[in-house]
Design a protein around this motif. Structure first.
Motif, short mmCIF file in Angstrom:
data_model
loop_
_atom_site.label_atom_id
_atom_site.label_comp_id
_atom_site.label_asym_id
_atom_site.label_seq_id
_atom_site.Cartn_x
_atom_site.Cartn_y
_atom_site.Cartn_z
N ILE A 49 33.83 50.20 48.56
CA ILE A 49 33.52 49.59 47.26
C ILE A 49 32.65 50.52 46.42
CG2 ILE A 49 32.27 47.68 46.17
CD1 ILE A 49 33.25 45.93 48.54
N THR A 50 31.67 51.17 47.05
CA THR A 50 30.79 52.09 46.32
C THR A 50 31.59 53.17 45.61
OG1 THR A 50 28.89 51.74 47.79
CG2 THR A 50 28.99 53.85 46.60
N PHE A 51 32.44 53.85 46.36
CA PHE A 51 33.15 54.98 45.76
C PHE A 51 34.37 54.54 44.96
CE2 PHE A 51 30.57 56.79 49.14
CZ PHE A 51 29.86 57.72 48.38
N ASP A 52 34.78 53.29 45.14
CA ASP A 52 35.78 52.72 44.24
C ASP A 52 35.21 52.59 42.83
OD1 ASP A 52 38.38 51.35 43.73
OD2 ASP A 52 37.10 49.59 43.39
N PHE A 55 34.99 56.06 41.36
CA PHE A 55 36.35 56.44 40.96
C PHE A 55 36.74 55.75 39.65
CE2 PHE A 55 41.10 55.95 42.29
CZ PHE A 55 41.46 57.07 41.55
N ARG A 56 36.48 54.44 39.58
CA ARG A 56 36.83 53.66 38.38
C ARG A 56 36.05 54.17 37.16
NH1 ARG A 56 39.05 48.37 39.02
NH2 ARG A 56 39.67 47.88 41.16
N ARG A 66 40.96 63.36 41.21
CA ARG A 66 41.74 63.43 42.45
C ARG A 66 40.83 62.94 43.56
NH1 ARG A 66 44.62 68.83 43.34
NH2 ARG A 66 46.02 67.85 41.81
N TYR A 67 41.10 61.73 43.99
CA TYR A 67 40.26 61.06 44.98
C TYR A 67 40.96 61.16 46.34
CZ TYR A 67 37.92 57.02 47.23
OH TYR A 67 37.23 56.19 48.08
N GLU A 424 37.43 46.08 34.81
CA GLU A 424 37.92 47.44 34.99
C GLU A 424 37.01 48.28 35.87
OE1 GLU A 424 38.49 51.54 32.35
OE2 GLU A 424 38.30 49.61 31.30
N ILE A 425 35.70 48.25 35.62
CA ILE A 425 34.79 49.16 36.31
C ILE A 425 34.22 48.55 37.59
CG2 ILE A 425 32.63 50.46 36.12
CD1 ILE A 425 33.29 50.81 33.12
#
Length: 491
Positions: A49-52, A55-56, A66-67, A424-425
């Motif tokens: 969730i943190t890096f989602d 990314f968002r 590019r994840y 969205e974020i």
């Protein structure tokens, strides 16, 4: 597009740094993904969730990202990173399965959990087992550079030599002399020159199921190697962000740095980001402590430590209420509070869709967007952002309850604000269970029908029936509010 000065806390320098991507056209982000040999738990959800959100947000700012999130399907070894039995192979042996059957089973469960949590899939999800050739070639280069040695069919990284030339332990703050003094001797490690050295390649024992041919032996790569190899393959010798849990700083990420520098003679990562742990009553979650709760158990409530089931969005919101670098301590009370807070947020979002415009406005929403961006630009400060979102909900409720008025332009701006930052974020689904509005339509119609029967009872002055419906709905978790415009309900 408004210019943003995003600052990121860089674990290597231990301070916040203004984000400056290496390539303006493409941001490279690598995050250590799951080791697929068991059911995911709440601690696994936090880095996802943190890096989602990272990314968002980077995508929202206009970057092409590019994840890359790896899958460790060679498996961790029991007892130590270099010794013991591969956990995937052990489960395959005990259950008489092919190792990749074990991998696929747990990977499917992991993907299902991530989809439920509304975690976006990465750009690339490479498997360690699919990059054995690249790992062998990587080891050859490190050997040629003089920072590794072969011993009895295995290959080890020479930590003391690397430390003399480049310094080892900067990320974790470890002192190499203290490390050498405290590293315990393990059975079967006499082939190492130094106890702190770590395996790049291990010779497989005869009973070891997962093994591949190499110039040194029939064996398998060390755990740390895959991330150095796959990040370089897909993001280049230098890339922007490397993320993972704080428990990976040492030894995993420290070994990654050593491998990459020995291979390329330069640092690979510009920004190291680490999320903190989730604890239960102050203790790290783990099977050995008896406090291990899988995500599926959270979603169903089927665990002795749980008083009820918690929806995926409640779990996501619970995690985002704390800054990613802070510790989060689980309790039923904390999750219930998150559930109530999320309910208030979603109720405000629903009421926003029902607002009616006025000719004049008595609200001030001019600072909401700038405050939201300030929170995200300050090292992805989601709890502060959630506070700003609740300020927006307060304004929405004032307009809905006729304590304030809003023009159509205000309402449109509020909708854009909530859709941008909440949906969205932050990635919060606004329907109760993540289902589509069409799928929930019969549910809403059933509640509306019940309220219509209550309204007819009130019209007949049948107060007993009216109160019974209201009280029974309250017992089921519904709030029914009579207003001058009619009846409003929320769950």
């Amino acid at each position: 597009m408004k210019e943003h000065r995003l600052s990121i806390y860089n674990s290597l320098s231990r301070c916040k740094e203004t984000f400056k991507p290496i390539n303006d056209k493409l941001v490279g982000m690598y995050v250590c993904g799951p080791t697929v040999y068991g059911d995911g738990h709440l601690g696994h959800a936090r880095p996802a969730i943190t890096f989602d959100v990272v990314f968002r947000y980077l995508t929202h700012l206009g970057y092409k990202v590019r994840y890359v999130r790896n899958i460790t399907d060679v498996g961790h070894l029991e007892h130590d990173a270099d010794e013991g039995e591969d956990k995937i192979a052990k489960k395959a042996r005990l259950e008489q399965l092919e190792p990749m059957e074990v991998v696929q089973f747990y990977l499917n469960r992991y993907h299902d959990a991530m989809a439920a949590l509304n975690v976006l899939p990465p750009s690339i999800e490479p498997h360690a087992s699919g990059h054995i050739i690249e790992q062998i070639e990587y080891i050859k280069t490190i050997l040629d550079a003089g920072y590794a040695y072969e011993s009895e069919g295995s290959v080890y990284f020479d930590v003391p030599k690397f430390n003399r030339d480049y310094g080892y332990g900067r990320l974790s703050g470890r002192n190499i002399d203290e490390l050498l003094a405290t590293t315990r001797e393990l059975d079967g490690q006499t082939e190492k020159r130094n106890p702190a050295d770590f395996a790049l390649w291990k010779k497989a024992a005869p009973e070891h199921i997962m093994h591949w041919p190499s110039p040194w032996s029939e064996g398998f790569p060390g755990w740390h190697l895959e991330c150095s190899v796959m990040s370089e393959k897909y993001l280049g010798t230098q890339f922007d962000i490397h993320g993972g849990g704080m428990d990976l700083k040492f030894p995993h990420h420290e070994c990654e740095i050593a491998q990459s520098v020995a291979h390329n003679h330069a640092q690979a990562v510009h920004y190291w980001m680490h999320n903190n742990m989730i604890t239960i009553n102050g203790k790290k979650m783990g099977k050995s402590l008896g406090n291990f709760i899988t995500l599926e158990e959270f979603f169903t409530g089927k665990h002795q430590l749980l008083e009820q089931a918690y929806s995926p969005m409640t779990i996501r919101f619970f995690i985002l209420q704390a800054h990613y670098r802070g510790t989060v301590d689980f309790s039923n009370e904390a999750l219930k509070s998150a559930e109530i807070a999320l309910g208030r947020m979603l109720d405000g979002y629903r009421r926003l869709q029902e607002l009616k415009p006025s000719d004049k406005s008595t609200i001030d929403i001019s600072t909401l967007e700038s405050r939201a961006y300030e929170a995200l630009d300050d090292d992805f400060n989601t709890p502060v952002l959630i506070g700003v979102l609740f300020d927006a909900v307060r304004i929405i409720n004032q307009v809905k309850d006729h304590a304030a008025t809003a023009t159509q332009a205000d309402i449109d701006a509020l909708k854009k604000f909530m859709d941008t930052f909440l949906v969205e974020i932050l990635g919060i689904r606004t329907e109760a269970s993540g289902d589509s509005a069409e799928a929930l339509r019969p549910y809403h119609e059933a509640v509306d029908l019940l309220l219509q029967i209550r309204a007819e009872a009130k019209a007949r002055k049948d107060w007993a029936t009216s109160d019974l419906i209201r009280d029974r709905m309250a017992a089921l978790g519904f709030t029914v509010k009579d207003t001058k415009d009619g009846v409003e309900w929320s769950l």
